[in-house]
Design a protein around this motif. Structure first.
Motif, PDB file in Angstrom:
ATOM      1  N   TYR A 315       0.869  -1.182   0.000  1.00  0.00           N
ATOM      2  CA  TYR A 315       0.000   0.000   0.000  1.00  0.00           C
ATOM      3  C   TYR A 315       0.898   1.222   0.000  1.00  0.00           C
ATOM      4  O   TYR A 315       2.117   1.119   0.197  1.00  0.00           O
ATOM      5  CB  TYR A 315      -0.948  -0.003   1.198  1.00  0.00           C
ATOM      6  CG  TYR A 315      -0.316   0.326   2.530  1.00  0.00           C
ATOM      7  CD1 TYR A 315      -0.508   1.572   3.130  1.00  0.00           C
ATOM      8  CD2 TYR A 315       0.474  -0.603   3.201  1.00  0.00           C
ATOM      9  CE1 TYR A 315       0.066   1.877   4.354  1.00  0.00           C
ATOM     10  CE2 TYR A 315       1.050  -0.311   4.428  1.00  0.00           C
ATOM     11  CZ  TYR A 315       0.843   0.932   4.992  1.00  0.00           C
ATOM     12  OH  TYR A 315       1.422   1.230   6.196  1.00  0.00           O
ATOM     13  N   LYS A 380     -10.892  -4.964   7.921  1.00  0.00           N
ATOM     14  CA  LYS A 380     -11.345  -3.623   8.324  1.00  0.00           C
ATOM     15  C   LYS A 380     -10.410  -3.029   9.376  1.00  0.00           C
ATOM     16  O   LYS A 380     -10.130  -1.819   9.366  1.00  0.00           O
ATOM     17  CB  LYS A 380     -12.781  -3.686   8.831  1.00  0.00           C
ATOM     18  CG  LYS A 380     -13.819  -3.863   7.709  1.00  0.00           C
ATOM     19  CD  LYS A 380     -15.224  -3.919   8.260  1.00  0.00           C
ATOM     20  CE  LYS A 380     -16.263  -3.847   7.139  1.00  0.00           C
ATOM     21  NZ  LYS A 380     -16.111  -4.928   6.157  1.00  0.00           N
ATOM     22  N   ASP A 383      -7.284  -1.879   7.540  1.00  0.00           N
ATOM     23  CA  ASP A 383      -7.577  -0.609   6.855  1.00  0.00           C
ATOM     24  C   ASP A 383      -7.639   0.542   7.858  1.00  0.00           C
ATOM     25  O   ASP A 383      -7.178   1.657   7.582  1.00  0.00           O
ATOM     26  CB  ASP A 383      -8.910  -0.708   6.099  1.00  0.00           C
ATOM     27  CG  ASP A 383      -8.810  -1.602   4.871  1.00  0.00           C
ATOM     28  OD1 ASP A 383      -7.687  -1.874   4.420  1.00  0.00           O
ATOM     29  OD2 ASP A 383      -9.865  -2.038   4.371  1.00  0.00           O
ATOM     30  N   GLU A 387      -5.402   3.993   7.906  1.00  0.00           N
ATOM     31  CA  GLU A 387      -6.013   5.318   7.928  1.00  0.00           C
ATOM     32  C   GLU A 387      -5.627   6.105   9.182  1.00  0.00           C
ATOM     33  O   GLU A 387      -5.549   7.331   9.158  1.00  0.00           O
ATOM     34  CB  GLU A 387      -7.543   5.184   7.855  1.00  0.00           C
ATOM     35  CG  GLU A 387      -8.066   4.708   6.514  1.00  0.00           C
ATOM     36  CD  GLU A 387      -7.718   5.662   5.388  1.00  0.00           C
ATOM     37  OE1 GLU A 387      -7.832   6.889   5.584  1.00  0.00           O
ATOM     38  OE2 GLU A 387      -7.301   5.188   4.315  1.00  0.00           O
TER      39      GLU A 387
END
Length: 700
Positions: A315, A380, A383, A387
């Motif tokens: 990422y 999740k 992620d 973030e």
């Protein structure tokens, strides 16, 4: 100029699809999905605004255009190069249709040759050169992949059809393959071509004259698959020897001999050799499309693709491609729980949040696809961690992830900026040099070695010493092992727990045990009797160190300290507009203790001296480190409290040879222009001492 280069130039000028555009170019420019080897790009985010496949094809054509070749060879190779990446193109609808029709879009050279044949048959089905072009596309890049260990040499054998059918002589095939491979490899990196040129030319000679190299054993193939990892410092010979003590590697991986491995290095180069071998065994032992039955894969399987795993493992962090270390750590945890015996029998423990997928697509019987699948909750949370990387929520997010997978918080230190953190630790060399004045003996244990700066210093200053670093953090140990291998150090590192040292080194075997800026981390992160920030953690670490110390040996502590008298109060005046926001945020987020403060203006606060300093230590490090530093209490004892702790913990026989404290250089400079520190009456005062140096000696 080649006609293909003219077509690309026209497209770039018009930036639109033209009705007379060549089919291969239409496929490449209409691609809705950027299918590239992520090993070769800097940022994933750039893919949406670029076409790296078209850029690569153009580079190969420019190299071809500049080579001194006859017209017919350039024409042949031009066709090969423009079609060799076709399987990475096409719209989403086209790609779905191709898959349903059996086009192998996952083994790109085969899929591209199939697309070329379809186009060639429509235009000139009887043209003999089509078959030769098809073979060259089908074997496109395989020499380079053989060098990297990804394929067996036999995958190049279709090229022999070119000479056996009389289309080219052996000399002509040699010339064609040399030019083609220069375009392919130099198109990736001209320096890479110069590096592998002689080996490529030797292999081309063997192919053209129908010879074959000596078949590689499993070890040599693994070594080639680990070339990037070895270049970055992996001690391959040592790792392989350790592996052989637990597993017959040659026998276990023998089924890989005739199989090609796609994207394996790109997907798994950041994992250890042991983890790579475990992944291979999972691939070989899992049933195709049905997990847990232990059935072997069908004998028809030729290709194992790790492309989907590669795509999940990266990422962008601040615009630069990074390994998804969150997923990496969870996969490491999963693999560590698998024994070799269970792997060989096709058994594995159930994990509700991580599973192995070995997928077999009905329309592609020769190819299987390996990946790790995370549960919805795990995905999740990962992620969320990404973030939250630069927010106060980050540490909470990571703790949730640790709880989900049952990991110790201190076993995995900083995630998203671990490389920066270790590099910063290596800049503290001058601060740590003072420790060497108090080191005794040759058997020296450095607890929490960080970037290895102290290990380097001991090695340089004491040629007879045997430095050993011990850390619970997996990423620290990995980084130090790579550093040792690449820089040729004689020190060693082991993974272990600072509170149970006798489980990792022999009792009474160490001459010096060093805690350099590490006890405050143990104090902050390790729970003792159910609570963090517990003095008993420091006591346990000192007791453990004392037990492994030889008579006459020393414990050296360099760490944060609180000042005395602790009742003093200090006024902080912020010179930066967001300074007060920092303080308010710190007071809310800091978990070590309640932070007291009295706000006297929009830019000033009065605080107990040790609360003020605890904040300023974090403020000094800046925003990048905030989410980590706010979790740590740098000063946890005053000088008198530290001496009392040592006396109570180690008894009266322990000799405190040195007990001094000082202000670490750098804090005054780092805070200059950012704050003004005064007493309660507003008179300027210096920063108090920040750091202690304590030397404890075990009597003879």
């Amino acid at each position: 100029m080649l006609q293909s280069l003219k077509a690309i130039a026209n497209y770039r000028k018009e930036n639109d699809l033209a009705w007379d555009m060549p089919t291969w170019l239409k496929l490449l420019v209409s691609a809705e999905e950027r299918i590239v080897n992520l090993e070769r790009i800097r940022s994933i985010g750039e893919l949406k605004d670029s076409n790296p496949v078209l850029d690569y094809v153009e580079r190969t054509l420019l190299i071809l255009d500049g080579l001194p070749l006859s017209f017919w060879i350039k024409e042949l190779l031009e066709d090969v190069l423009v079609w060799s990446e076709a399987a990475k193109g096409g719209t989403g609808r086209e790609r779905l249709r191709w898959q349903q029709e059996g086009i192998n879009l996952f083994v790109h050279n085969i899929g591209s040759s199939q697309l070329y044949v379809r186009q060639a048959q429509a235009e000139s089905p009887a043209y003999p050169r089509n078959s030769m072009t098809r073979i060259l596309i089908e074997t496109h890049g395989l020499i380079g992949q053989y060098i990297r260990g990804e394929i067996p040499f036999a995958e190049n054998r279709p090229l022999l059809e070119i000479t056996r059918k009389g289309w080219l002589s052996a000399e002509e095939l040699e010339l064609v393959l040399r030019a083609l491979n220069e375009c392919i490899i130099a198109g990736v990196d001209p320096a890479l071509w110069e590096q592998v040129r002689s080996e490529v030319e030797q292999l081309i000679g063997w192919i053209a004259w129908d010879n074959a190299p000596v078949a590689w054993g499993v070890k040599e193939r693994l070594e080639r698959l680990r070339s990037v990892s070895i270049h970055e410092g992996e001690p391959f010979e040592q790792a392989y020897a350790e592996l052989e003590r637990e597993l017959n590697v040659e026998k276990a991986l023998a089924p890989l001999e005739n199989r090609t491995l796609w994207y394996v290095e790109s997907a798994l180069q950041d994992f250890s050799l042991e983890e790579l071998v475990k992944v291979f065994l999972l691939t070989l032992r899992e049933s195709t499309g049905r997990e847990g039955t232990g059935q072997e894969q069908p004998a028809t399987v030729r290709h194992i693709s790790f492309e989907s795993l590669m795509n999940t493992m990266y990422y962008d962090y601040r615009g630069v491609k990074k390994i998804n270390v969150y997923k990496k750590r969870m996969i490491e945890k999963y693999l560590s729980a698998l024994s070799w015996q269970d792997l060989l029998k096709g058994k594995r423990k159930h994990n509700p949040h991580l599973s192995v997928i070995v997928e077999h697509k009905e329309e592609l019987p020769s190819t299987v696809f390996f990946n790790f699948a995370f549960s919805s909750a795990a995905e999740k949370l990962i992620d969320f961690c990404i973030e939250a990387e630069k927010t106060p929520l980050y540490d909470k997010a990571v703790l949730l992830l640790f709880d989900l997978f049952g990991l110790r918080r201190d076993a995995y230190d900083r995630f998203h900026n671990e490389e920066t953190y270790l590099a910063d630790m290596n800049q503290t060399v001058d601060y740590k040099r003072v420790i060497l004045d108090y080191v005794t003996g040759t058997r020296i244990l450095d607890i929490g070695p960080g970037g290895g700066v102290l290990l380097d210093l001991i090695e340089q200053e004491r040629p007879d010493a045997k430095p050993l670093g011990l850390d619970i953090s997996v990423n620290v140990i990995e980084a130090l092992k790579r550093k040792k291998q690449s820089e040729g150090h004689r020190w060693d590192v082991i993974k272990g727990d600072a509170l149970r040292l006798e489980e990792f080194v022999e009792t009474g075997s160490m001459d010096t045990v060093i805690f350099s800026s590490i006890l405050h981390e143990l104090y902050s992160y390790i729970e003792r009797d159910g609570t963090r920030f517990n003095p008993q953690t420091v006591e346990a670490a000192l007791q453990s160190a004392y037990r492994v110390l030889a008579p006459g040996g020393r414990i050296i502590i360099r760490d944060g300290i609180m000042t005395e008298p602790s009742e003093q109060r200090r006024r902080i005046r912020f010179l930066e507009p967001d300074g007060m926001e920092w303080l308010l945020r710190f007071a809310e987020d800091f978990a070590g203790r309640h932070i007291e403060m009295e706000l006297v203006s929009e830019s000033e606060a009065v605080m107990p001296v040790n609360d003020a300093m605890e904040f300023l230590y974090t403020y000094t490090w800046g925003a990048e480190a905030y989410v980590h530093e706010v979790q740590e209490q740098f000063g946890y004892f005053t000088p008198s409290q530290y001496e009392e702790c040592i006396r109570n913990t180690l008894g009266s026989q322990a000799i405190i040879r040195v007990n001094r404290h000082y202000l670490q250089e750098g804090y005054t400079k780092a805070l200059s222009g950012r704050i003004e520190l005064t007493d309660e009456q507003g008179q300027p005062v210096p920063l108090p001492d920040s750091t202690c140096l304590i030397v404890i000696e075990k009597p003879q």
